[in-house]
Design a protein around this motif. Sequence first.
Motif, mmCIF file in Angstrom:
data_model
loop_
_atom_site.group_PDB
_atom_site.id
_atom_site.type_symbol
_atom_site.label_atom_id
_atom_site.label_comp_id
_atom_site.label_asym_id
_atom_site.label_seq_id
_atom_site.Cartn_x
_atom_site.Cartn_y
_atom_site.Cartn_z
ATOM 1 N N PRO A 162 0.895 -0.963 0.055
ATOM 2 C CA PRO A 162 -0.119 -0.068 -0.019
ATOM 3 C C PRO A 162 0.854 1.175 0.052
ATOM 4 N N LEU A 163 1.924 1.108 0.423
ATOM 5 C CA LEU A 163 2.892 2.214 0.409
ATOM 6 C C LEU A 163 3.664 2.692 -0.683
ATOM 7 N N GLY A 164 3.719 1.634 -1.641
ATOM 8 C CA GLY A 164 4.478 1.604 -2.797
ATOM 9 C C GLY A 164 5.138 0.339 -3.012
ATOM 10 N N PRO A 165 5.909 0.279 -4.172
ATOM 11 C CA PRO A 165 6.689 -0.959 -4.617
ATOM 12 C C PRO A 165 7.941 -1.144 -3.680
ATOM 13 N N ILE A 166 7.925 -2.324 -3.058
ATOM 14 C CA ILE A 166 9.018 -2.789 -2.054
ATOM 15 C C ILE A 166 9.959 -3.795 -2.775
ATOM 16 N N ARG A 167 11.250 -3.478 -2.889
ATOM 17 C CA ARG A 167 12.329 -4.272 -3.681
ATOM 18 C C ARG A 167 13.415 -4.978 -2.715
ATOM 19 N N ALA A 168 13.898 -5.933 -2.936
ATOM 20 C CA ALA A 168 14.692 -6.831 -2.212
ATOM 21 C C ALA A 168 15.464 -7.404 -3.289
ATOM 22 N N ASP A 169 16.855 -6.933 -3.481
ATOM 23 C CA ASP A 169 17.907 -7.458 -4.513
ATOM 24 C C ASP A 169 18.946 -8.121 -3.947
ATOM 25 N N ILE A 170 19.573 -9.098 -4.688
ATOM 26 C CA ILE A 170 20.640 -9.586 -4.320
ATOM 27 C C ILE A 170 21.777 -9.433 -5.510
ATOM 28 N N ALA A 171 22.971 -8.865 -5.405
ATOM 29 C CA ALA A 171 23.731 -8.616 -6.540
ATOM 30 C C ALA A 171 25.314 -8.899 -6.008
ATOM 31 N N ALA A 172 26.092 -9.034 -7.312
ATOM 32 C CA ALA A 172 27.501 -9.367 -6.803
ATOM 33 C C ALA A 172 28.243 -8.729 -8.338
ATOM 34 N N PRO A 173 29.515 -8.466 -8.367
ATOM 35 C CA PRO A 173 30.300 -8.184 -9.315
ATOM 36 C C PRO A 173 30.501 -9.438 -10.227
ATOM 37 N N THR A 174 30.395 -9.088 -11.542
ATOM 38 C CA THR A 174 30.618 -10.373 -12.552
ATOM 39 C C THR A 174 31.986 -10.699 -12.339
ATOM 40 N N ASP A 175 32.935 -10.009 -12.129
ATOM 41 C CA ASP A 175 34.232 -10.655 -11.809
ATOM 42 C C ASP A 175 34.742 -11.311 -10.443
ATOM 43 N N ASP A 176 33.564 -11.129 -9.585
ATOM 44 C CA ASP A 176 33.910 -11.692 -8.170
ATOM 45 C C ASP A 176 32.404 -12.477 -7.865
ATOM 46 N N PRO A 177 31.705 -13.206 -8.196
ATOM 47 C CA PRO A 177 30.438 -13.810 -8.039
ATOM 48 C C PRO A 177 30.190 -14.177 -6.506
ATOM 49 N N GLY A 178 31.464 -14.372 -5.748
ATOM 50 C CA GLY A 178 31.249 -14.776 -4.379
ATOM 51 C C GLY A 178 31.181 -13.213 -3.344
ATOM 52 N N ASP A 179 31.280 -12.314 -4.239
ATOM 53 C CA ASP A 179 31.024 -10.919 -3.107
ATOM 54 C C ASP A 179 29.776 -10.382 -3.258
ATOM 55 N N VAL A 180 28.818 -11.221 -2.336
ATOM 56 C CA VAL A 180 27.581 -10.911 -2.639
ATOM 57 C C VAL A 180 26.954 -9.833 -1.887
ATOM 58 N N HIS A 181 26.233 -8.720 -2.548
ATOM 59 C CA HIS A 181 25.441 -7.652 -1.815
ATOM 60 C C HIS A 181 23.973 -7.605 -1.839
ATOM 61 N N PHE A 182 23.365 -7.330 -0.742
ATOM 62 C CA PHE A 182 22.068 -7.167 -0.520
ATOM 63 C C PHE A 182 21.610 -5.726 -0.451
ATOM 64 N N TYR A 183 20.394 -5.462 -1.030
ATOM 65 C CA TYR A 183 19.704 -4.016 -1.366
ATOM 66 C C TYR A 183 18.354 -4.189 -0.979
ATOM 67 N N PHE A 184 18.008 -3.387 -0.184
ATOM 68 C CA PHE A 184 16.148 -3.226 0.097
ATOM 69 C C PHE A 184 15.930 -1.774 -0.224
ATOM 70 N N SER A 185 14.709 -1.516 -0.852
ATOM 71 C CA SER A 185 14.306 -0.171 -1.147
ATOM 72 C C SER A 185 12.961 -0.010 -1.043
ATOM 73 N N LEU A 186 12.216 1.157 -0.750
ATOM 74 C CA LEU A 186 10.817 1.392 -0.954
ATOM 75 C C LEU A 186 10.661 2.667 -1.744
ATOM 76 N N GLY A 187 9.706 2.624 -2.810
ATOM 77 C CA GLY A 187 9.151 3.662 -3.508
ATOM 78 C C GLY A 187 8.922 3.599 -4.920
ATOM 79 N N PRO A 188 8.315 4.554 -5.574
ATOM 80 C CA PRO A 188 8.035 4.065 -6.944
ATOM 81 C C PRO A 188 9.128 3.902 -7.836
ATOM 82 N N ASP A 189 8.848 3.397 -8.911
ATOM 83 C CA ASP A 189 10.088 3.235 -9.848
ATOM 84 C C ASP A 189 10.369 4.359 -10.653
ATOM 85 N N LEU A 190 9.522 5.658 -10.712
ATOM 86 C CA LEU A 190 9.911 7.020 -11.410
ATOM 87 C C LEU A 190 9.754 7.993 -10.023
#
Length: 590
Positions: free
Chosen positions: A562-590
């Motif tokens: 109800p407050l807008g899109p909630i996003r949860a992401d997991i990402a890593a550098p392509t040259d170091d796939p083991g270096d995983v980072h987690f991201y969380f955000s709330l809000g419209p896409d634009l």
Amino acid sequence: MKTIIWGLCLLGASAPGYAAFFQQTEAEAAAEAESPVKVTVQGADTALADNLRAFMPSLRNLKCDSSTDRVQRFIESAEEKLHEGAEAMGYYSARFNVTPVQQGNCLALHVAVQPGEPVRVTLIEVQLTGAGKDLPEFRQITAALPYRTGDVLVHQKYEDFKASLNSTANRLGFFDAEYVLREIQVDPDTRQAQVRLHFETGKRYQVGKVKVEQNVLAEKYLNRYLRVREGDTYNAENLLKQQRMLEGSGYYNEVQVSGAYQQAENGVVPVGITATRRKRYTYDGRVGYGTDTGFRVETGMDAHWVNDKGHKFNAKGVVAQNEQSVEGAYKVPLWQPEHEFASLSGGVRHTDNNGIESEALKLGLDYNRRNRHDWQQTVFINYLDETTRVTSGAETRSQLTLAGARVKKTETDDLLFPSQGWQVAAEVQGAVDGVLSDQSVLQGKVSGKYLRTLNNRDKLILQGAAGTTLTDDLDTMPKSLRFFAGGQSSVRGYDFESLGENNAAGDVLGGKHVLTTSVEYERPVVDNWSAAGFVDAGDAFDNTANLTMQVGAGFGVRYKSPLGPIRADIAAPTDDPGDVHFYFSLGPDL
């Protein structure tokens, strides 16, 4: 030849694209819904069958065990209504045979229809006279007549056309409008109909005395917010715009704008505006976690008006793992306050991340306006006193007076959950050595974002940013003017502000230039959930020879809250796939 002349035609119909007219009350409809007796219609198309059911008397008094006499009385009362329902759809020679049948353990009514040939329109004449006859709002209506020659005489089209003329007249202040002629001539023998309408708009009323009741703004400053004035031609849409404008001012929690046309005299309508003020001060506080700043505590205060001129003030404080700041802004609405204001701001900020630390004092004065194409435009002058420390290097202090301008525009089909749209922003600023500054610098940056929902409901999001700085030495630049890449809104897969030029000790110094880009693809999964995959790339650099686009990739989930899109992401550098980072955000896409 028999001709029937209609002053008011039958209401009804449920032709495709037209709302069915039900003679039952809501209570009757609810009671009928509870009746176990069902009605079947045979021999009529869907639109005619639906309209016949709509015109039939209520079934509320019929039960499975109703007596034969009661059923027969119902059938007799239904026959006249069925003819009315058929005529409303243009069938004037329809015949009906209603028979009770046993269906399982209950009674059912079977309606056999012989619709015959429908009546068709052979002539339609619409005449518009009066002061409003040449207004585009009326011209638009009369340009789309309810019938063309040869159309079936569906009465709801006629009623909708009249209703459109009536509502437009009321909206534009033609309160004396009337029909000089309104008739449908039907010849059932030849199955032909002639439609004639003569609508006299009369004179257009004007806005009379505008009475405002509120206790926030002095009259001089209240007048800047008034767009409905005595002597204006009456238009209900202008009253609605006036209400929205006062609601958007931030001073009131309830606004009512009404035109008392019942009290109109000599073509003049008095207008009343009542605005109830909101609480003068509001406070907020929050504890949370920011992907780029760690755990954080925020607190804020808003003074929605400081004085009877409508000036505003807000202050905000942030304490996070790698950022602490206190800032405030004093806002002054100007001559067109809904889209024009000036502000005086100031604050101190401390940041410490990736081996580079900054302590900054910033004072600013800016002028803001939004033009008629919805571009937000700002010109500003800022004084910056900033000390930058690199863990393995020396401390530098910069004093700059920066003048600049920025523009921004967002085009979207929905503010909270957009499916199509774009956003673009650009800024340029600079300082001159010796003009309240200890160095010369010129900097520009631009960013853009594009969102498109495909035919299969998948969503594509493209974004990018670029910035460049003209200055002698990166080391003498304050940290807040250096470019960095990496993090939630830059290159996912890397820490916040971890991409840039490095010194010999490996500390990230940032860069004079930056370039980032991102591609994201989102696919609905179930209900309000969707999955996304993305690839980001970017770098901050001192010169193009040092540009190395670092690439991060990952996937995530999206939830429509109800407050807008909630996003949860997991990402890593392509040259170091083991270096995983987690991201969380709330809000419209634009």
